[in-house]
Motif scaffolding. Structure first.
Motif, PDB file in Angstrom:
ATOM      1  N   ARG A  90       0.890  -1.212   0.238  1.00 47.29           N
ATOM      2  CA  ARG A  90      -0.064   0.227   0.081  1.00 47.29           C
ATOM      3  C   ARG A  90       0.909   1.252  -0.100  1.00 47.29           C
ATOM      4  O   ARG A  90       0.658   2.162  -0.563  1.00 47.29           O
ATOM      5  CB  ARG A  90      -0.753   0.105   1.207  1.00 47.29           C
ATOM      6  CG  ARG A  90      -1.991   1.018   1.224  1.00 47.29           C
ATOM      7  CD  ARG A  90      -2.760   1.047   2.421  1.00 47.29           C
ATOM      8  NE  ARG A  90      -3.318  -0.012   2.620  1.00 47.29           N
ATOM      9  CZ  ARG A  90      -4.480  -0.663   2.424  1.00 47.29           C
ATOM     10  NH1 ARG A  90      -5.137   0.080   1.427  1.00 47.29           N
ATOM     11  NH2 ARG A  90      -5.026  -1.889   2.910  1.00 47.29           N
ATOM     12  N   GLU A  91       1.979   1.420   0.713  1.00 45.87           N
ATOM     13  CA  GLU A  91       2.893   2.565   0.852  1.00 45.87           C
ATOM     14  C   GLU A  91       3.720   2.441  -0.375  1.00 45.87           C
ATOM     15  O   GLU A  91       3.648   3.822  -0.862  1.00 45.87           O
ATOM     16  CB  GLU A  91       3.716   2.126   2.122  1.00 45.87           C
ATOM     17  CG  GLU A  91       3.160   2.597   3.391  1.00 45.87           C
ATOM     18  CD  GLU A  91       4.479   2.524   4.378  1.00 45.87           C
ATOM     19  OE1 GLU A  91       5.642   2.716   4.254  1.00 45.87           O
ATOM     20  OE2 GLU A  91       3.710   2.359   5.763  1.00 45.87           O
ATOM     21  N   ARG A  92       4.134   1.380  -0.818  1.00 45.78           N
ATOM     22  CA  ARG A  92       5.095   1.518  -1.988  1.00 45.78           C
ATOM     23  C   ARG A  92       4.385   2.229  -3.219  1.00 45.78           C
ATOM     24  O   ARG A  92       4.969   2.734  -3.911  1.00 45.78           O
ATOM     25  CB  ARG A  92       5.767  -0.027  -2.342  1.00 45.78           C
ATOM     26  CG  ARG A  92       6.718   0.183  -3.269  1.00 45.78           C
ATOM     27  CD  ARG A  92       7.851   0.699  -3.112  1.00 45.78           C
ATOM     28  NE  ARG A  92       8.814   0.914  -4.582  1.00 45.78           N
ATOM     29  CZ  ARG A  92       8.658   1.890  -5.280  1.00 45.78           C
ATOM     30  NH1 ARG A  92       7.729   2.824  -5.462  1.00 45.78           N
ATOM     31  NH2 ARG A  92       9.363   1.692  -6.421  1.00 45.78           N
ATOM     32  N   ILE A  93       3.011   1.444  -3.236  1.00 44.62           N
ATOM     33  CA  ILE A  93       2.557   1.859  -4.581  1.00 44.62           C
ATOM     34  C   ILE A  93       1.973   3.470  -4.936  1.00 44.62           C
ATOM     35  O   ILE A  93       1.565   3.860  -5.803  1.00 44.62           O
ATOM     36  CB  ILE A  93       1.256   0.951  -5.200  1.00 44.62           C
ATOM     37  CG1 ILE A  93       0.306   0.787  -4.092  1.00 44.62           C
ATOM     38  CG2 ILE A  93       1.730  -0.396  -5.354  1.00 44.62           C
ATOM     39  CD1 ILE A  93      -1.126   0.127  -4.989  1.00 44.62           C
ATOM     40  N   ALA A  94       2.105   3.973  -3.561  1.00 46.02           N
ATOM     41  CA  ALA A  94       1.699   5.458  -3.496  1.00 46.02           C
ATOM     42  C   ALA A  94       3.069   6.220  -3.859  1.00 46.02           C
ATOM     43  O   ALA A  94       2.774   7.546  -4.036  1.00 46.02           O
ATOM     44  CB  ALA A  94       1.066   5.586  -1.998  1.00 46.02           C
ATOM     45  N   ASP A  95       3.970   5.618  -3.944  1.00 45.60           N
ATOM     46  CA  ASP A  95       4.987   6.600  -4.262  1.00 45.60           C
ATOM     47  C   ASP A  95       5.059   7.107  -5.664  1.00 45.60           C
ATOM     48  O   ASP A  95       4.393   6.373  -6.521  1.00 45.60           O
ATOM     49  CB  ASP A  95       6.242   5.604  -4.203  1.00 45.60           C
ATOM     50  CG  ASP A  95       7.083   5.396  -2.881  1.00 45.60           C
ATOM     51  OD1 ASP A  95       6.462   5.897  -1.937  1.00 45.60           O
ATOM     52  OD2 ASP A  95       7.771   4.548  -2.510  1.00 45.60           O
ATOM     53  N   PRO A  96       5.679   8.138  -6.007  1.00 44.67           N
ATOM     54  CA  PRO A  96       5.396   8.880  -7.416  1.00 44.67           C
ATOM     55  C   PRO A  96       5.994   8.094  -8.599  1.00 44.67           C
ATOM     56  O   PRO A  96       5.232   8.255  -9.513  1.00 44.67           O
ATOM     57  CB  PRO A  96       6.159  10.416  -7.106  1.00 44.67           C
ATOM     58  CG  PRO A  96       6.412  10.590  -5.592  1.00 44.67           C
ATOM     59  CD  PRO A  96       6.220   9.184  -4.844  1.00 44.67           C
ATOM     60  N   ASP A  97       6.870   7.246  -8.224  1.00 45.75           N
ATOM     61  CA  ASP A  97       7.398   6.655  -9.340  1.00 45.75           C
ATOM     62  C   ASP A  97       6.330   5.595  -9.810  1.00 45.75           C
ATOM     63  O   ASP A  97       6.581   4.942 -10.954  1.00 45.75           O
ATOM     64  CB  ASP A  97       8.922   5.928  -9.216  1.00 45.75           C
ATOM     65  CG  ASP A  97       8.854   4.900  -8.059  1.00 45.75           C
ATOM     66  OD1 ASP A  97       7.741   5.058  -7.309  1.00 45.75           O
ATOM     67  OD2 ASP A  97       9.734   3.966  -7.950  1.00 45.75           O
ATOM     68  N   CYS A  98       5.362   5.296  -9.215  1.00 44.05           N
ATOM     69  CA  CYS A  98       4.453   4.282  -9.584  1.00 44.05           C
ATOM     70  C   CYS A  98       3.084   4.813 -10.388  1.00 44.05           C
ATOM     71  O   CYS A  98       2.389   4.071 -10.723  1.00 44.05           O
ATOM     72  CB  CYS A  98       4.024   3.279  -8.442  1.00 44.05           C
ATOM     73  SG  CYS A  98       5.115   2.458  -7.405  1.00 44.05           S
ATOM     74  N   ALA A  99       3.140   6.273 -10.593  1.00 41.03           N
ATOM     75  CA  ALA A  99       2.007   6.851 -10.949  1.00 41.03           C
ATOM     76  C   ALA A  99       1.921   6.194 -12.477  1.00 41.03           C
ATOM     77  O   ALA A  99       0.457   6.384 -12.859  1.00 41.03           O
ATOM     78  CB  ALA A  99       2.173   8.582 -10.810  1.00 41.03           C
ATOM     79  N   LYS A 100       2.899   5.877 -13.311  1.00 36.90           N
ATOM     80  CA  LYS A 100       2.764   5.307 -14.828  1.00 36.90           C
ATOM     81  C   LYS A 100       2.706   3.981 -14.791  1.00 36.90           C
ATOM     82  O   LYS A 100       3.026   3.422 -15.790  1.00 36.90           O
ATOM     83  CB  LYS A 100       3.672   6.087 -15.603  1.00 36.90           C
ATOM     84  CG  LYS A 100       3.554   7.663 -15.537  1.00 36.90           C
ATOM     85  CD  LYS A 100       4.040   8.213 -16.993  1.00 36.90           C
ATOM     86  CE  LYS A 100       3.743   9.592 -17.119  1.00 36.90           C
ATOM     87  NZ  LYS A 100       4.657  10.533 -16.724  1.00 36.90           N
ATOM     88  N   GLY A 101       2.395   3.326 -13.794  1.00 35.76           N
ATOM     89  CA  GLY A 101       2.237   1.967 -13.673  1.00 35.76           C
ATOM     90  C   GLY A 101       3.389   1.097 -13.145  1.00 35.76           C
ATOM     91  O   GLY A 101       4.454   2.066 -12.551  1.00 35.76           O
TER      92      GLY A 101
END
Ligand code: AMP
Length: 205
Positions: A90-101
């Motif tokens: 949950r925390e990791r995928i909220a990071d900005p680098d995950c915004a494009k998949g």
């Protein structure tokens, strides 16, 4: 432009926007080549690869709260409890680098994890691509016994494959029922597998 046409253009671009943020999920047992293929695909797509195994090993090395909680399970070669994994992802995928998949390697591994991920993703969930790397059991055993990590030895190998059958195999049905599962023969040269995976992901639009 007619009202319906405008509507469908908007729906189309919404769908595209969701697809571009949706994760690619790798299923498949230890030894199927997930790590290598996930890294290649992530590179190709220019998105991060999120390996929960690596995250847990890093947490263990750092001696932080997650590492301390996960340690006894990692030592036994058992799956780490769902709450720990779900919180971590949950925390990791909220990071900005995950915004494009992003490419998920090693998560979800249980039904509660898959259900939690559905909740986290909301509308984006239906655009996920799930790749199941299939490799015959004999070949998995051969690959794993040649790999030499401590948790890949003898009984530990059997234990990990059994965990996969019991806990992770049901996810194949879970994603198949939702029409997101792609089965890929992983018992082929690496480049042939990579090419197939790339084709599948690019076809989602
Ligand atoms: P891996 O490198 O993916 O094989 O993961 C190494 C170990 O980390 C596994 O044997 C599990 O103990 C733990 N682990 C990794 N991902 C998960 C997950 N999604 N759920 C539970 N345990 C996990």
């Amino acid at each position: 432009m007619a009202r319906e046409a405008r509507g469908s253009v908007a729906a189309g671009s919404l769908k595209h926007a969701a697809a571009s943020r949706a994760p690619v999920i790798f299923l498949g047992p230890a030894g199927a080549g997930k790590g290598t293929q996930a890294a290649r695909l992530a590179d190709r797509l220019g998105v991060p690869r999120i390996s929960t195994g690596d995250m847990l090993r890093d947490a263990l090395a750092a001696g932080n709260a997650v590492g301390r909680a996960a340690a006894p399970f990692l030592e036994r070669g058992d799956l780490v409890p769902d709450e720990i994994l779900i919180g971590m992802i949950r925390e990791r995928i909220a990071d900005p680098d995950c915004a494009k998949g992003y490419v998920l390697d090693g998560f979800p591994r249980t039904l509660p994890q898959a259900e939690a991920l559905e909740q986290m993703l909301g509308a984006v969930a239906s655009s996920c691509v799930v790749l199941n790397l299939e490799v015959p059991r004999d070949e998995l055993l051969r690959r794993l016994s040649g790999r030499g990590r401590d948790d890949d030895r003898g009984q530990a190998v059997e234990h990990r494959l059994q965990d996969y059958e019991d806990q992770t195999r049901p996810l194949v049905d879970f994603y198949e029922r939702r029409g997101r599962l792609h089965r890929v023969n992983g018992f082929r040269p690496m480049d042939a597998v990579s090419a197939d995976l790339q084709r599948i992901v690019e076809a989602r639009g």
